[in-house]
Design a protein around this motif. Structure first.
Motif, short mmCIF file in Angstrom:
data_model
loop_
_atom_site.label_atom_id
_atom_site.label_comp_id
_atom_site.label_asym_id
_atom_site.label_seq_id
_atom_site.Cartn_x
_atom_site.Cartn_y
_atom_site.Cartn_z
N ASN A 187 -13.84 50.87 19.95
CA ASN A 187 -13.98 49.41 19.98
C ASN A 187 -14.42 48.85 18.63
O ASN A 187 -15.60 48.62 18.38
N LYS A 188 -13.41 48.64 17.74
CA LYS A 188 -13.72 48.17 16.38
C LYS A 188 -14.35 46.78 16.40
O LYS A 188 -15.11 46.42 15.51
N GLU A 189 -14.02 45.99 17.44
CA GLU A 189 -14.51 44.61 17.48
C GLU A 189 -16.04 44.54 17.46
O GLU A 189 -16.62 43.59 16.96
N ILE A 246 -13.25 56.57 16.25
CA ILE A 246 -12.05 57.04 16.96
C ILE A 246 -10.80 56.42 16.33
O ILE A 246 -9.74 57.01 16.33
N ASP A 247 -10.95 55.22 15.79
CA ASP A 247 -9.83 54.56 15.12
C ASP A 247 -9.23 55.58 14.14
O ASP A 247 -9.96 56.22 13.37
N SER A 248 -7.89 55.77 14.19
CA SER A 248 -7.29 56.90 13.44
C SER A 248 -7.57 56.83 11.94
O SER A 248 -7.85 57.86 11.32
N GLU A 249 -7.54 55.61 11.37
CA GLU A 249 -7.77 55.49 9.93
C GLU A 249 -9.20 55.87 9.56
O GLU A 249 -9.46 56.50 8.55
N HIS A 250 -10.13 55.46 10.42
CA HIS A 250 -11.55 55.70 10.12
C HIS A 250 -11.92 57.15 10.40
O HIS A 250 -12.75 57.72 9.72
N MET A 296 -3.83 41.47 11.68
CA MET A 296 -5.28 41.28 11.81
C MET A 296 -5.95 42.62 12.11
O MET A 296 -7.11 42.83 11.77
N ASN A 297 -5.20 43.54 12.72
CA ASN A 297 -5.78 44.86 12.98
C ASN A 297 -6.31 45.46 11.67
O ASN A 297 -7.38 46.06 11.66
N LYS A 298 -5.56 45.27 10.58
CA LYS A 298 -6.02 45.84 9.30
C LYS A 298 -7.21 45.05 8.77
O LYS A 298 -8.09 45.60 8.12
N GLY A 299 -7.24 43.74 9.06
CA GLY A 299 -8.40 42.93 8.67
C GLY A 299 -9.65 43.42 9.39
O GLY A 299 -10.72 43.59 8.80
N LEU A 300 -9.51 43.66 10.70
CA LEU A 300 -10.64 44.17 11.49
C LEU A 300 -11.05 45.55 10.97
O LEU A 300 -12.24 45.86 10.85
N GLU A 301 -10.05 46.37 10.65
CA GLU A 301 -10.35 47.74 10.18
C GLU A 301 -11.00 47.75 8.80
O GLU A 301 -11.77 48.65 8.49
N LEU A 302 -10.66 46.77 7.98
CA LEU A 302 -11.31 46.64 6.67
C LEU A 302 -12.81 46.44 6.89
O LEU A 302 -13.65 47.11 6.29
#
Ligand code: NAD
Ligand code: MG
Length: 374
Positions: A119-121, A144-148, A211-217
């Motif tokens: 839950n990145k949010e 868990i987010d694959s990039e992180h 926006m997913n990449k914005g949230l992930e940033l």
């Protein structure tokens, strides 16, 4: 890993976390869902958790009667979610979608539970609060987010060396290469077709708007304690390189694998051990890897996230909530695809700004954002 509490068990990440639990005989102490009582009941029958919780209180009675006589405690609502997140367990897996994931994430870390976070949010809204508690309690926060998960793996074994740059990869979503003009006429069904991943509806739309990449940033800045300028977003349409880290000496260390979320979910549970997984092995002979710059003029959500992060305070929280509301409106056919960034930009201009952030400010900010956008 002996046991997990799984929040959001009926979703895309939740069901894959159960696949991992089954493969490695991990006990499931508690299961929870938003409103899908039917699937939650069948999961409870299969995994025999001690606690089962549903956010939607109107489903509580059905859930309770379906699972009666099985020795399970049935809970509901936000209070129930926060209670199961605080149960003694090895790891709480937070696979809830959206801002609803924040309070249970906070409850997990407050009670000293190790947290595996999809839950990145919750980090976007309250990264400062969550990471401070993680430090204070000396617990681990496993992405868990694959990039992180990739960045976490690339940073393992770095000793005292600080990363120079995080390279956050993005698939580019279904509209990669589109012009602003082309985006004006895209439909919901086109936006819901992600080229590489099968995921829940919200994150699929977040990927389409980028926006997913914005949230992930923002997620990366909180998880890895780097400056926003140290995070470079690179479009890599094949989703094989899940992200990378550049060090001072010019070495770039990356993590690769087939796009299968069961790999990062499993690592978050078994780390530091690496176990066999259900994912297919990667054959480099079968993939061509390409990289390109994101078109931030067309995909304005990336810039919105950068500016919210720069302004700080409750701006990322406003952005996160406004995005969730706008995506919900798009999914209910109330607004067009291009109105999603417009709504977010408007909320960032108009919702009350607070330089400081605490739990009450987050609740208040989300409430005001919701009232103003609805
Ligand atoms: P999903 O929509 O498939 O599942 C969401 C889960 O949360 C469901 O179990 C649902 O019942 C539950 N839920 C929804 N609203 C709730 C509420 N108000 N209270 C409690 N529970 C609620 O979503 P998903 O794709 O599994 O994504 C979950 C999270 O993981 C998101 O934050 C997403 O960004 C992140 N994530 C997902 C993927 C993926 O491949 N699906 C990859 C990386 C990160
Ligand atoms: Mg991701």
């Amino acid at each position: 890993m002996k046991d997990i509490v799984l929040l959001g068990s009926t979703g895309s990440i939740g069901t894959q976390a159960l696949d991992v639990a089954k493969l490695h005989n991990i006990n499931v102490t508690a299961l929870s869902a938003g409103s899908n009582a039917e699937l939650l009941i069948s999961q409870a029958e299969e995994f025999s958790p001690k606690y089962v919780c549903i956010d939607d209180e109107s489903k509580y009675r059905d859930l309770k009667s379906a699972l009666s006589g099985k020795g399970m405690e049935i809970l509901c609502g936000k209070e129930g979610l926060c209670a199961i997140a605080a149960l003694p367990c090895d790891t709480v897996v937070n696979a809830i979608v959206g801002t609803a994931g924040f309070a249970p994430a906070l409850s997990a870390v407050t009670s000293g539970n190790r947290l595996a976070l999809a839950n990145k949010e919750s980090l976007v809204a309250g990264g400062e609060i969550i990471t401070a508690l993680v430090k204070e309690k000396g617990i681990s926060l496993m992405p868990i987010d694959s990039e992180h998960s990739a960045i976490f793996q690339c940073l393992t074994g770095r000793g005292e060396n600080k990363p120079k740059k995080l390279i956050l990869t993005a698939s580019g979503g279904p509209f990669r290469g589109y012009t602003s003009e082309m985006l004006k006429s895209v439909t919901k069904s086109q936006a819901l077709k992600h080229p590489n991943w099968s995921m829940g509806a919200k994150i699929t739309i977040d990927s389409a708007t980028m926006m997913n990449k914005g949230l992930e940033l923002i997620e990366a800045v909180w998880l890895f304690d780097v400056l926003p300028e140290q995070v470079e977003i690179v479009v890599h349409p094949q989703s094989i390189l899940h992200s990378a880290v550049e060090f001072e000496d010019g070495s770039v260390i990356g993590q690769m694998g087939v796009p299968d979320m069961r790999i990062p979910i499993q690592l978050a549970l078994t780390y530091p051990e690496r176990c066999p997984s259900c994912a297919k092995p990667l054959s480099l002979f079968d993939v061509a890897m390409t990289f390109e710059k994101p078109d931030e003029k067309v995909f304005s959500c990336i810039g919105l996230a950068r500016s919210a992060l720069k302004k700080g305070g409750n701006m990322p929280c406003i952005m996160n909530k406004a995005n969730e509301i706008a995506v919900g409106m798009f999914l209910r056919d109330k607004i067009s695809f291009c109105e999603i960034p417009d709504k977010i930009a408007w909320a960032l201009e108009n919702v009350s700004f607070s330089k400081t952030v605490d739990y009450d400010i987050i609740v208040e900010t989300e409430k005001e954002t919701e009232e103003m956008l609805n």
